[in-house]
Scaffold this motif. Structure first.
Motif, PDB file in Angstrom:
ATOM      1  N   LEU A  89       0.823  -1.209   0.000  1.00  0.00           N
ATOM      2  CA  LEU A  89       0.000   0.000   0.000  1.00  0.00           C
ATOM      3  C   LEU A  89       0.857   1.259   0.000  1.00  0.00           C
ATOM      4  O   LEU A  89       0.537   2.240  -0.679  1.00  0.00           O
ATOM      5  CB  LEU A  89      -0.938   0.005   1.207  1.00  0.00           C
ATOM      6  CG  LEU A  89      -2.105  -0.987   1.144  1.00  0.00           C
ATOM      7  CD1 LEU A  89      -2.852  -0.980   2.454  1.00  0.00           C
ATOM      8  CD2 LEU A  89      -3.020  -0.654  -0.008  1.00  0.00           C
ATOM      9  N   LEU A  90       1.950   1.249   0.727  1.00  0.00           N
ATOM     10  CA  LEU A  90       2.852   2.381   0.757  1.00  0.00           C
ATOM     11  C   LEU A  90       3.426   2.661  -0.627  1.00  0.00           C
ATOM     12  O   LEU A  90       3.467   3.805  -1.078  1.00  0.00           O
ATOM     13  CB  LEU A  90       3.971   2.137   1.773  1.00  0.00           C
ATOM     14  CG  LEU A  90       4.992   3.256   1.931  1.00  0.00           C
ATOM     15  CD1 LEU A  90       4.328   4.499   2.511  1.00  0.00           C
ATOM     16  CD2 LEU A  90       6.136   2.809   2.807  1.00  0.00           C
ATOM     17  N   VAL A  91       3.839   1.633  -1.328  1.00  0.00           N
ATOM     18  CA  VAL A  91       4.379   1.801  -2.679  1.00  0.00           C
ATOM     19  C   VAL A  91       3.303   2.330  -3.613  1.00  0.00           C
ATOM     20  O   VAL A  91       3.544   3.227  -4.432  1.00  0.00           O
ATOM     21  CB  VAL A  91       4.971   0.470  -3.188  1.00  0.00           C
ATOM     22  CG1 VAL A  91       5.285   0.544  -4.675  1.00  0.00           C
ATOM     23  CG2 VAL A  91       6.212   0.103  -2.400  1.00  0.00           C
ATOM     24  N   ILE A  92       2.089   1.830  -3.503  1.00  0.00           N
ATOM     25  CA  ILE A  92       0.989   2.301  -4.362  1.00  0.00           C
ATOM     26  C   ILE A  92       0.723   3.778  -4.112  1.00  0.00           C
ATOM     27  O   ILE A  92       0.561   4.564  -5.048  1.00  0.00           O
ATOM     28  CB  ILE A  92      -0.278   1.444  -4.129  1.00  0.00           C
ATOM     29  CG1 ILE A  92      -0.057   0.046  -4.706  1.00  0.00           C
ATOM     30  CG2 ILE A  92      -1.496   2.099  -4.747  1.00  0.00           C
ATOM     31  CD1 ILE A  92      -1.156  -0.928  -4.376  1.00  0.00           C
ATOM     32  N   PHE A  93       0.676   4.187  -2.849  1.00  0.00           N
ATOM     33  CA  PHE A  93       0.417   5.593  -2.545  1.00  0.00           C
ATOM     34  C   PHE A  93       1.573   6.485  -2.999  1.00  0.00           C
ATOM     35  O   PHE A  93       1.350   7.608  -3.437  1.00  0.00           O
ATOM     36  CB  PHE A  93       0.162   5.793  -1.052  1.00  0.00           C
ATOM     37  CG  PHE A  93      -1.189   5.301  -0.615  1.00  0.00           C
ATOM     38  CD1 PHE A  93      -2.328   5.575  -1.358  1.00  0.00           C
ATOM     39  CD2 PHE A  93      -1.322   4.556   0.535  1.00  0.00           C
ATOM     40  CE1 PHE A  93      -3.572   5.129  -0.961  1.00  0.00           C
ATOM     41  CE2 PHE A  93      -2.558   4.105   0.951  1.00  0.00           C
ATOM     42  CZ  PHE A  93      -3.687   4.393   0.192  1.00  0.00           C
ATOM     43  N   ILE A  94       2.797   6.013  -2.900  1.00  0.00           N
ATOM     44  CA  ILE A  94       3.935   6.801  -3.355  1.00  0.00           C
ATOM     45  C   ILE A  94       3.863   7.011  -4.862  1.00  0.00           C
ATOM     46  O   ILE A  94       4.180   8.083  -5.378  1.00  0.00           O
ATOM     47  CB  ILE A  94       5.264   6.124  -2.948  1.00  0.00           C
ATOM     48  CG1 ILE A  94       5.480   6.273  -1.445  1.00  0.00           C
ATOM     49  CG2 ILE A  94       6.439   6.705  -3.712  1.00  0.00           C
ATOM     50  CD1 ILE A  94       6.666   5.505  -0.916  1.00  0.00           C
ATOM     51  N   LEU A  95       3.415   5.994  -5.601  1.00  0.00           N
ATOM     52  CA  LEU A  95       3.333   6.114  -7.047  1.00  0.00           C
ATOM     53  C   LEU A  95       2.145   6.964  -7.504  1.00  0.00           C
ATOM     54  O   LEU A  95       2.232   7.660  -8.516  1.00  0.00           O
ATOM     55  CB  LEU A  95       3.244   4.726  -7.682  1.00  0.00           C
ATOM     56  CG  LEU A  95       4.503   3.858  -7.550  1.00  0.00           C
ATOM     57  CD1 LEU A  95       4.261   2.478  -8.125  1.00  0.00           C
ATOM     58  CD2 LEU A  95       5.682   4.528  -8.221  1.00  0.00           C
ATOM     59  N   THR A  96       1.017   6.919  -6.781  1.00  0.00           N
ATOM     60  CA  THR A  96      -0.175   7.628  -7.233  1.00  0.00           C
ATOM     61  C   THR A  96      -0.285   9.053  -6.687  1.00  0.00           C
ATOM     62  O   THR A  96      -1.045   9.854  -7.227  1.00  0.00           O
ATOM     63  CB  THR A  96      -1.445   6.862  -6.833  1.00  0.00           C
ATOM     64  OG1 THR A  96      -1.467   6.702  -5.417  1.00  0.00           O
ATOM     65  CG2 THR A  96      -1.497   5.516  -7.518  1.00  0.00           C
ATOM     66  N   ALA A  97       0.429   9.404  -5.644  1.00  0.00           N
ATOM     67  CA  ALA A  97       0.308  10.740  -5.054  1.00  0.00           C
ATOM     68  C   ALA A  97       0.670  11.856  -6.029  1.00  0.00           C
ATOM     69  O   ALA A  97      -0.040  12.858  -6.088  1.00  0.00           O
ATOM     70  CB  ALA A  97       1.148  10.827  -3.787  1.00  0.00           C
TER      71      ALA A  97
END
Length: 142
Positions: free
Chosen positions: A30-38
């Motif tokens: 989830l952290l990686v997903i949020f870093i990519l989509t932010a």
């Protein structure tokens, strides 16, 4: 820490430890997903807005200041008036109101020694005149 084994003697007691590894894996994904989509969420659209000039809207508040000193003398905006004159002026101010939103605010200043009867008569006169916006001005304690 072994979770299972090949021995037939196995422990029959339930396991009392929480396995944190899957929870940490989910959190990292989830952290990686949020870093990519932010960065994608902060995309701004550039718009050429029209320019407008405006002046400050200075409206003088419509107010009437009524003061009563300790001796019972009534003042209408700083001018000493009799109670009959006060009632006439309140009625005239009430009749002049066409829009209730534009009605004048009555700001009362009463001396500490003013009798309550005088206060009640003035407030009743203002209510009969249809002036319902009331404010009380006092001096704060130090």
């Amino acid at each position: 820490m072994a979770f299972g084994g090949f021995n037939k003697q196995g422990n029959s007691a339930p396991m009392a430890e929480i396995n944190m590894v899957p929870l940490i894996d989910v959190m990292l994904v989830l952290l990686v997903i949020f870093i990519l989509t932010a960065p994608l969420l902060t995309h701004a659209v550039k718009v050429d807005l029209p320019k407008a000039s405006s002046a400050e809207n200075k409206q003088t508040p419509n107010k009437i200041e009524i003061a009563v000193d300790g001796a019972g003398t009534i003042f209408w905006d700083g001018e000493a008036v009799a109670e009959e004159t006060l009632n006439e002026r309140l009625m005239a101010a009430g009749k002049a109101v066409t829009d209730p939103a534009q009605a004048p605010e009555l700001q009362f200043r009463f001396d500490r020694a003013t009798q309550y009867e005088t206060v009640a008569r003035i407030m009743a006169s203002s209510a009969r005149a249809g002036l319902t916006k009331l404010g009380f001005i006092s001096t704060p304690d130090k």
